[in-house]
Scaffold this active site. Structure first.
Site, PDB file in Angstrom:
ATOM      1  N   LYS A   1     -39.882  -5.087 -18.682  1.00  0.00           N
ATOM      2  CA  LYS A   1     -39.965  -3.838 -19.430  1.00  0.00           C
ATOM      3  C   LYS A   1     -38.605  -3.418 -19.978  1.00  0.00           C
ATOM      4  O   LYS A   1     -38.546  -2.832 -21.054  1.00  0.00           O
ATOM      5  CB  LYS A   1     -40.532  -2.733 -18.551  1.00  0.00           C
ATOM      6  CG  LYS A   1     -39.632  -2.435 -17.398  1.00  0.00           C
ATOM      7  CD  LYS A   1     -39.958  -1.180 -16.674  1.00  0.00           C
ATOM      8  CE  LYS A   1     -38.874  -1.038 -15.628  1.00  0.00           C
ATOM      9  NZ  LYS A   1     -38.674   0.251 -15.144  1.00  0.00           N
ATOM     10  N   THR A   2     -37.549  -3.738 -19.259  1.00  0.00           N
ATOM     11  CA  THR A   2     -36.241  -3.358 -19.783  1.00  0.00           C
ATOM     12  C   THR A   2     -35.946  -4.114 -21.074  1.00  0.00           C
ATOM     13  O   THR A   2     -35.396  -3.557 -22.020  1.00  0.00           O
ATOM     14  CB  THR A   2     -35.136  -3.604 -18.740  1.00  0.00           C
ATOM     15  OG1 THR A   2     -35.530  -2.976 -17.515  1.00  0.00           O
ATOM     16  CG2 THR A   2     -33.819  -2.989 -19.180  1.00  0.00           C
TER      17      THR A   2
ATOM     18  N   ASP B   1     -38.419   5.876 -19.456  1.00  0.00           N
ATOM     19  CA  ASP B   1     -38.651   4.792 -18.505  1.00  0.00           C
ATOM     20  C   ASP B   1     -39.174   5.373 -17.188  1.00  0.00           C
ATOM     21  O   ASP B   1     -38.936   6.538 -16.888  1.00  0.00           O
ATOM     22  CB  ASP B   1     -37.320   4.069 -18.274  1.00  0.00           C
ATOM     23  CG  ASP B   1     -37.510   2.771 -17.523  1.00  0.00           C
ATOM     24  OD1 ASP B   1     -38.664   2.307 -17.455  1.00  0.00           O
ATOM     25  OD2 ASP B   1     -36.518   2.227 -17.006  1.00  0.00           O
ATOM     26  N   GLU B   2     -39.845   4.567 -16.404  1.00  0.00           N
ATOM     27  CA  GLU B   2     -40.356   5.002 -15.092  1.00  0.00           C
ATOM     28  C   GLU B   2     -41.146   6.308 -15.214  1.00  0.00           C
ATOM     29  O   GLU B   2     -40.914   7.261 -14.466  1.00  0.00           O
ATOM     30  CB  GLU B   2     -39.197   5.194 -14.101  1.00  0.00           C
ATOM     31  CG  GLU B   2     -38.303   3.991 -13.932  1.00  0.00           C
ATOM     32  CD  GLU B   2     -38.871   2.927 -13.020  1.00  0.00           C
ATOM     33  OE1 GLU B   2     -40.083   3.000 -12.684  1.00  0.00           O
ATOM     34  OE2 GLU B   2     -38.122   2.012 -12.657  1.00  0.00           O
TER      35      GLU B   2
ATOM     36  N   ARG C   1     -39.337  -7.065  -5.283  1.00  0.00           N
ATOM     37  CA  ARG C   1     -37.915  -7.260  -5.584  1.00  0.00           C
ATOM     38  C   ARG C   1     -37.527  -8.722  -5.433  1.00  0.00           C
ATOM     39  O   ARG C   1     -36.501  -9.166  -5.914  1.00  0.00           O
ATOM     40  CB  ARG C   1     -37.009  -6.442  -4.632  1.00  0.00           C
ATOM     41  CG  ARG C   1     -37.142  -4.934  -4.680  1.00  0.00           C
ATOM     42  CD  ARG C   1     -37.107  -4.399  -6.063  1.00  0.00           C
ATOM     43  NE  ARG C   1     -38.472  -4.246  -6.573  1.00  0.00           N
ATOM     44  CZ  ARG C   1     -38.758  -4.051  -7.857  1.00  0.00           C
ATOM     45  NH1 ARG C   1     -37.798  -4.004  -8.738  1.00  0.00           N
ATOM     46  NH2 ARG C   1     -40.005  -3.938  -8.263  1.00  0.00           N
TER      47      ARG C   1
ATOM     48  N   GLN D   1     -45.803   1.750  -8.861  1.00  0.00           N
ATOM     49  CA  GLN D   1     -44.429   1.921  -8.387  1.00  0.00           C
ATOM     50  C   GLN D   1     -44.031   3.389  -8.298  1.00  0.00           C
ATOM     51  O   GLN D   1     -42.853   3.723  -8.319  1.00  0.00           O
ATOM     52  CB  GLN D   1     -43.457   1.154  -9.292  1.00  0.00           C
ATOM     53  CG  GLN D   1     -43.660  -0.345  -9.196  1.00  0.00           C
ATOM     54  CD  GLN D   1     -42.584  -1.107  -9.937  1.00  0.00           C
ATOM     55  OE1 GLN D   1     -41.433  -1.102  -9.544  1.00  0.00           O
ATOM     56  NE2 GLN D   1     -42.978  -1.774 -11.006  1.00  0.00           N
TER      57      GLN D   1
END
Length: 675
Positions: free
Chosen positions: A32-33, A218-219, A608, A249
């Site tokens: 996504k980044t 974002d997020e 992660r 998340q």
DNA sequence: TCTTGGTCCTTTTTT
DNA sequence: AGGACCAAGA
């Protein structure tokens, strides 16, 4: 021109869609980044939107910094000049700074952290209700929640249903007035104040709508009501909005985040387009499968299925250890071994845990094995008294109204100004409607205080005024150093610390703080910007720029952090420790019945890992001073059993353990010969 | 005013 | 186990 060919079709679609509001549902590790950064480049290059009309908002400084760097890499030097990439809180801070008058603050306003705020609330409750302090935390949390929900003190009083709610609402009201008097805001105000400003002052809103023509968030699952309101107001009826999020998340509901904001988007923006990113580029198949299985136990608003073509990889390991000490030892020794075996660096390993206190044992053992490590996050740095002291002085330099800061440092180091004097001064200041600092140099004090006390206060007031003048007149750093000299802070530390060693460490922290400000000023000068002390202190309080320095020495260290802090990061080898009931999931979460959020936290932790994942738990754990038996975490039972190597679930005999040790040794010898 | 020793409470996560 | 807070003494 931006190169979008490295994106997969879905990602490209998300990057190129600019005709309306867009929601990107981006699973963990789905790139996504890349999408956000390339989209920014695309907006600049292909759509001709000027960088200063684009704002990207994230939740952590780390994420903001990474995004900035990656955009810069895409657009070339200067191509993104004027682009805003910041945290919500930082954006809010800038808005308040630029709308000072309308917002009702004066230049140099302070940002108070939770400790400062708690102190104020404690005082208010003590004074107004004779509360003994038991309620303070509850009240503080409730006020924070009210602010996150964009409820003003007046609203709160109006809405109060019970006596307790009324008490909290009144405390909220007084607290807010005190903040104003101190020319200070708290963290939540950094969001709420700008949002209310937008809501109540159309001319201000229009100004910012003209400035921010395209907004990326974002997020998004971490936004609270107040933040969402800000987004809605800024975007208005226009189309320039892209939000990226992943409901799996969402791990910040406890601080007011509303993951349902994701689904609210559909209602608030009827033309919303949704793009799902489901291909994971980070983890091996088994790791991803484990993550999927765990999260399957949660209900889902948006169905998505993450997949990876990175191969299955190694099975996930679960290690049962006899106690927490052995657990830490085991991990430390494994890291030593695996680093050699895989030819990996220390920085390729991360140890994740639920609570900050769990880092202690791990730290001890890593030291014992001489493994370099870095603990990120934790209140450690800013929680230290020496840092709070110096920050108090700095705050007072830029904001003379900051009584909270004044109270913290007026008698630190000792100036023989005791509670009685302070009490009287406070009364006097209150009556005169001034700050405590400016009251110190007023004439009316003689009536109330002994000549000695008056003299001491006055000396302090004049001294600080002098320092302030110097700080603004020329070299701010020099003025700060002079200040430290004057108060002989080093001497103060020497005699207030238990050991000379501790005093030295504390002083090192102080210098680190001063250096941080110095570096920040230098850095800004390089780019031709100017940084005021106000900026520097603001950044410090928002925890900006410290990690920056840490990142600069890209040193090879094992990373220790909480599961929360690990969001957005990735490591080849991940250890999640303390996989026990009451710890992970945490006891409070079990009691509060917020298991789903704990499970998402588990999901974040698992995802992660790129290559290997190891989960550990201890049969006995030292806690609250004594040892207790534990039960392994329910989440371990949710993992796909076939993909798991569970060591110690069935008791291993000492022989088996011995054999394992020999196998490991043999393996090492195979690889490196006899050492 | 400062130091000391004792008691009690803690440990969820963060901008 | 460790730290914060408080009461009592110097």
């Amino acid at each position: 021109m931006v190169d979008l060919t490295q994106l997969n079709p879905r990602q490209r679609e998300a990057a190129k869609y600019v005709d309306g509001p867009l929601l990107v549902l981006a699973g963990a590790g789905s790139g996504k980044t890349s999408v956000i950064t390339r989209k920014i480049a695309y907006l600049i290059d292909a759509c001709g939107i000027k960088p200063h009309h684009i704002a990207a908002v994230t939740f952590t400084n780390k994420a903001a910094r990474e995004m900035k760097e990656r955009v810069a890499a895409l657009t070339g030097k200067g191509g993104a000049r004027g682009l805003t990439v910041s945290t919500f809180h930082n954006l809010g801070l800038n808005i308040i700074r630029q709308e000072l008058a309308t917002a009702g603050y004066k230049a140099g306003f302070s940002i108070l952290d939770q400790d400062d705020c708690r102190g104020i609330i404690r005082d208010v409750m003590q004074r107004e209700h004779g509360d003994d302090g038991d309620m303070v935390e509850l009240v503080q949390n409730t006020i924070s929640n009210l602010k996150n929900d964009l409820i003003t003190p007046a609203d709160a009083i109006h809405q109060a249903q019970s006596q307790q709610e009324m008490l909290i609402a009144q405390t909220y009201s007084i607290y807010q007035r005190m903040l104003k008097a101190y020319n200070a805001v708290d963290f939540d105000d950094l969001i709420m104040v700008p949002t209310l400003l937008f809501r109540d002052h159309p001319e201000v809103l229009v100004r910012w709508q003209k400035k921010i023509r395209y907004l990326l968030v974002d997020e998004y699952q971490d936004t609270n009501t107040s933040q969402y309101e800000m987004v809605k107001l800024l975007v208005g009826h226009r189309t320039g909005l892209t939000v990226v999020g992943d409901d799996d998340q969402s791990i910040y509901a406890w601080r007011g985040a509303r993951p349902e904001n994701l689904s609210l988007l559909k209602q608030d923006f009827p033309t919303l387009k949704i793009v799902k990113l489901e291909q994971n580029y980070r983890s091996t198949g088994l790791i991803l499968n484990a993550a999927n299985r765990v999260i399957d136990n949660n209900p889902h608003e948006f169905q998505k299925r993450l997949w990876s073509d990175m191969g299955y990889g190694d099975p996930i390991r679960i290690l049962k250890c006899r106690n927490d000490e052995i657990e830490a030892e085991r991990i430390a020794s494994e890291i030593v071994e695996r680093r050699l075996r895989y030819g990996a660096g220390y920085k390729d390993f991360a140890v994740l845990y639920r609570g900050n206190h769990q880092s202690r044992m791990m730290e001890m053992k890593l030291q014992a094995f001489q493994v370099p490590y870095k603990i990120s996050g934790g209140q450690s740095f800013f929680g230290r008294n020496e840092i709070k002291d110096i920050m108090g002085y700095l705050r007072l330099l830029i904001n003379p109204s900051d009584d909270a800061a004044f109270l913290r440092i007026i008698n630190t180091p000792r100036r023989e100004i005791g509670p009685t004097t302070i009490e009287k001064l406070s009364e006097y200041a209150m009556k005169r409607g001034t700050s405590m600092l400016s009251a110190t140099t007023e004439m009316g004090l003689e009536q109330l205080l002994t000549p000695k006390a008056v003299d001491r206060l006055r000396r302090f007031g004049h001294w600080l005024a002098g320092i302030t003048r110097n700080a603004y007149a020329d070299d701010a750093i020099a003025a700060i150093k002079e200040m430290l000299e004057d108060i002989d802070y080093e001497g103060h530390l020497a005699q207030s610390s238990a050991t000379p060693n501790q005093a030295e460490r504390r002083m090192k922290n102080v210098w680190f703080l001063v250096d941080s400000i110095q570096k920040m000023i230098d850095k800004a000068e390089e780019v031709g910007d100017e940084v005021t002390i106000e900026d520097a202190v603001g950044k410090l309080i928002l925890r900006d720029m410290l990690e920056q320095q840490e990142n600069e020495d890209e040193s090879d260290q094992v990373q220790l952090m909480t599961l929360h802090a690990s969001k957005g990061l990735e490591y080849p080898h991940v250890y999640i420790v303390g996989m026990e009931e009451e710890l992970m999931p945490h006891r409070n979460a079990i009691e509060a019945d917020t298991i789903e959020e704990e499970r998402r936290l588990m999901y974040v932790g698992i995802t992660r890992a790129k290559r290997s994942l190891t989960l550990t738990y201890a049969g006995k754990r030292r806690q609250y001073g004594d040892v207790s038996d534990t039960t392994h975490s329910r989440f371990l039972d949710e993992l796909p059993p076939d993909d798991i190597e569970w060591e110690g679930k069935t008791e291993t005999t000492p022989e088996q353990q011995k054999q394992r040790g020999q196998e490991t040794l043999a393996g090492l010898k195979n690889l490196f010969g006899d050492l």
